[in-house]
Design an enzyme around this catalytic site. Structure first.
Site, PDB file in Angstrom:
ATOM      1  N   LYS A  31     -73.293 130.665 -31.794  1.00 25.57           N
ATOM      2  CA  LYS A  31     -72.750 131.943 -31.344  1.00 25.57           C
ATOM      3  C   LYS A  31     -71.496 132.281 -32.146  1.00 25.57           C
ATOM      4  CE  LYS A  31     -73.048 132.603 -26.593  1.00 25.57           C
ATOM      5  NZ  LYS A  31     -72.671 132.143 -25.228  1.00 25.57           N
TER       6      LYS A  31
HETATM    7  C1  E4P Z   1     -71.286 134.324 -21.630  1.00 33.04           C
HETATM    8  O1  E4P Z   1     -71.179 133.781 -22.719  1.00 33.04           O
HETATM    9  C2  E4P Z   1     -70.428 134.003 -20.499  1.00 33.04           C
HETATM   10  O2  E4P Z   1     -70.442 132.608 -20.262  1.00 33.04           O
HETATM   11  C3  E4P Z   1     -70.818 134.571 -19.175  1.00 33.04           C
HETATM   12  O3  E4P Z   1     -72.045 135.203 -19.193  1.00 33.04           O
HETATM   13  C4  E4P Z   1     -69.707 135.411 -18.675  1.00 33.04           C
HETATM   14  O4  E4P Z   1     -69.959 135.702 -17.347  1.00 33.04           O
HETATM   15  P1  E4P Z   1     -68.821 136.376 -16.459  1.00 33.04           P
HETATM   16  O5  E4P Z   1     -68.502 137.697 -17.041  1.00 33.04           O
HETATM   17  O6  E4P Z   1     -69.433 136.487 -15.091  1.00 33.04           O
HETATM   18  O7  E4P Z   1     -67.635 135.439 -16.504  1.00 33.04           O
END
Ligand code: E4P
Length: 217
Positions: free
Chosen positions: A86
């Site tokens: 990522k």
């Molecule tokens: C993605 O990479 C994050 O870990 C996650 O989806 C964020 O979720 P949140 O906005 O509920 O913290």
């Protein structure tokens, strides 16, 4: 359809992976910090995840420059061909992603909030783009509408980049996302757990159990 678990907490992950309905595991530095999985433990965490049946594991590169993101991305990709790297949807992140993609590394452009960023991800050769549904809504944007537009735009240009919709906080969002053309959805273990708790299913199952017991008596 590919559902993922967004966590590095092995105790929370294990029973959910055993269901066989989750394709893989997504992480980011925040998720890894919560579970206290340090970079020197990434390889053992990956071995554990693949041993439990995960077919893909996402690690996020970090660093403020294209060079540091690229170099960390290379290190992460060397862990396994099943690792997806990522990178943030920033200029340095996209530069690193373009280089990594050109070298055959599967990348995911993350922290995406605007439909045009999905097209930047596609142009970088990324395998995935990760818009943040819940956080878009928190910011007063139309999360589902924006993600649906991303799906339409990627489809219209024949892009192979797939949408991995993150920050999904309600089980019911899964079907809405799928209806809008999203194939890949990571869920926290807490949200994933709710998918097995449909009250009418539990009620019907209990009635079947009761009937079966009466038949056995
Ligand atoms: C993605 O990479 C994050 O870990 C996650 O989806 C964020 O979720 P949140 O906005 O509920 O913290």
């Amino acid at each position: 359809m590919r559902l993922y678990l967004d966590s590095a907490d092995v105790k929370a992950l294990e029973p959910l992976l055993q269901t066989g309905v989750f394709y893989g595991i997504t992480t980011n530095p925040t998720v890894l910090r919560t579970a206290r999985v340090r970079p020197r433990e990434f390889v053992s965490f990956a071995d554990w995840a693949f041993g439990k049946g995960a077919k893909e594991l996402y690690f996020q590169a970090w660093g403020g420059t294209p060079e540091s993101l690229y170099s960390r991305g290379k290190t992460l990709a060397r862990i396994s061909t099943k690792v997806v790297v990522k990178l943030p949807a920033t200029q340095p992140g996209l530069e690193a992603a373009s280089k990594l993609s050109a070298e055959g590394v599967r990348t995911c452009i993350t922290a995406v909030y605007a439909p045009f960023q999905a097209l930047l991800a596609a142009s970088s050769g990324a395998a995935y783009v990760a818009p943040y549904l819940g956080r878009m809504n928190d910011a007063g944007r139309d999360g589902h509408g924006s993600i649906a537009q991303m799906a339409r735009a990627l489809g219209a240009v024949g892009s192979a980049t797939e949408i991995l919709a993150a920050s999904v906080r309600r089980g019911e969002d899964v079907a809405i996302l799928a209806e809008n053309g999203v194939c890949c959805i990571p869920l926290s273990p807490a949200v994933a757990g709710t998918l097995f708790q449909e009250p009418l299913t539990l009620e019907a199952t209990q009635a079947f159990e009761n009937a079966a017991k009466e038949l056995e008596a």
